[in-house]
Design an enzyme around this catalytic site. Sequence first.
Site, mmCIF file in Angstrom:
data_model
loop_
_atom_site.group_PDB
_atom_site.id
_atom_site.type_symbol
_atom_site.label_atom_id
_atom_site.label_comp_id
_atom_site.label_asym_id
_atom_site.label_seq_id
_atom_site.Cartn_x
_atom_site.Cartn_y
_atom_site.Cartn_z
ATOM 1 N N ASP A 8 15.805 -4.787 5.258
ATOM 2 C CA ASP A 8 14.688 -5.723 5.126
ATOM 3 C C ASP A 8 13.354 -4.967 5.102
ATOM 4 O O ASP A 8 12.351 -5.407 5.665
ATOM 5 C CB ASP A 8 14.679 -6.803 6.218
ATOM 6 N N GLU A 44 18.752 -5.834 1.033
ATOM 7 C CA GLU A 44 17.781 -6.951 1.068
ATOM 8 C C GLU A 44 16.385 -6.382 1.215
ATOM 9 O O GLU A 44 15.741 -6.526 2.245
ATOM 10 C CB GLU A 44 18.091 -7.921 2.225
ATOM 11 N N HIS A 57 17.805 -16.095 0.251
ATOM 12 C CA HIS A 57 16.908 -15.455 1.221
ATOM 13 C C HIS A 57 16.089 -16.545 1.916
ATOM 14 O O HIS A 57 15.787 -17.568 1.319
ATOM 15 C CB HIS A 57 16.000 -14.465 0.478
HETATM 16 MN MN MN Z 1 14.066 -10.303 3.885
#
Ligand code: MN
Length: 345
Positions: A298, A11, A175
């Site tokens: 992330d 991600e 998301h």
């Molecule tokens: Mn994210």
Amino acid sequence: MAADVRRIATEEAFAVPEQFDGYRALGQSTWSSPDVVFWNRVLGNEDTRLVDGLLDLDGARIADMDANDVDVQLLLLTSPGVQIFDADTACEMAELANDRLAEAIARHPDRYAGLAAFAPQAPERAAREMERAINELHLNGFVVNSHTNGEYLDQEKFWPILEAAEALDAPIYIHPRPLPEPAIGPYLEQELWAGIWGYAAETGLHGLRLITSGVFDRFPKLKIVLGHMGEGLPFFVYRIDYMSRLLRQIGSQKRYELDPSEYLRRNFLITTSGMNHAPPLELCLKVLGPENIMWAIDYPYQHSPDAVEFMDAAPVSDDVREQIYARNAERVFGIGARAAAAGSP
Ligand code: MN
């Protein structure tokens, strides 16, 4: 643990300059949506590290991956992507971003994979772009940043998007983004609308709506990916099933065949993004099984060493660790196995 474990982070955010130009233009309008306010603030900040990190695909990002033994980043256009633009702008921006993404992967084929953006504002054109993204650009799936103008993918107007994803056998990563206008008021006080709580409330709701709307009976092979250890749904699964049976019994919910937990295991995968914490991982392993969990950082919003240290030390067998680090992502996103030793970092 084995030194040669492969790490695929699933991600990881990037941006294109045209997207930020578009956000800047919206920031000069009277629109006060939290997305616009947030980006106006970030783009006007003297500290440009976040913006630079999102725009970079060749320098500091690869260096960060090398420094932390991250083999592959699965890239996705940063939230809210194209979803705050008008339909035509959104379609063109998605196409441009997907082209840039494919170019970055071509420059670094062993280091990147990517999820294609699409514009829910124009569902038929979105479905065509999804086909192009898989069949011509060879991207690995799709990303949507939760609601679009307060509407959710279970609504019938969006079914061409779900149909395309199922037919292409490519997952949709839902998301987070801020909650829509009617819901966000109480979250704005005390700044609770973002990662601290609001994102999970919004994105968990989106996942649950897909289940209770019955779209998984219509599209049984559709795969949805949720970040942040499943946005709270795995923790709540007993209560969701219990209440779902009650609601179906009294007839106020009757549009789906299975218990919600069965769809959760059949149609969803989750990632560890932003949740470098063993207790929820252990819970998710019990509720969803090791085949449904993937690792994520992330980047550049959160730090690679935190995510690597967490997963390296997580209380699981080395086999499960390798599943979560790489094998599930290889299977779900069609990411090729590691290149021969000479070509790997
Ligand atoms: Mn994210």
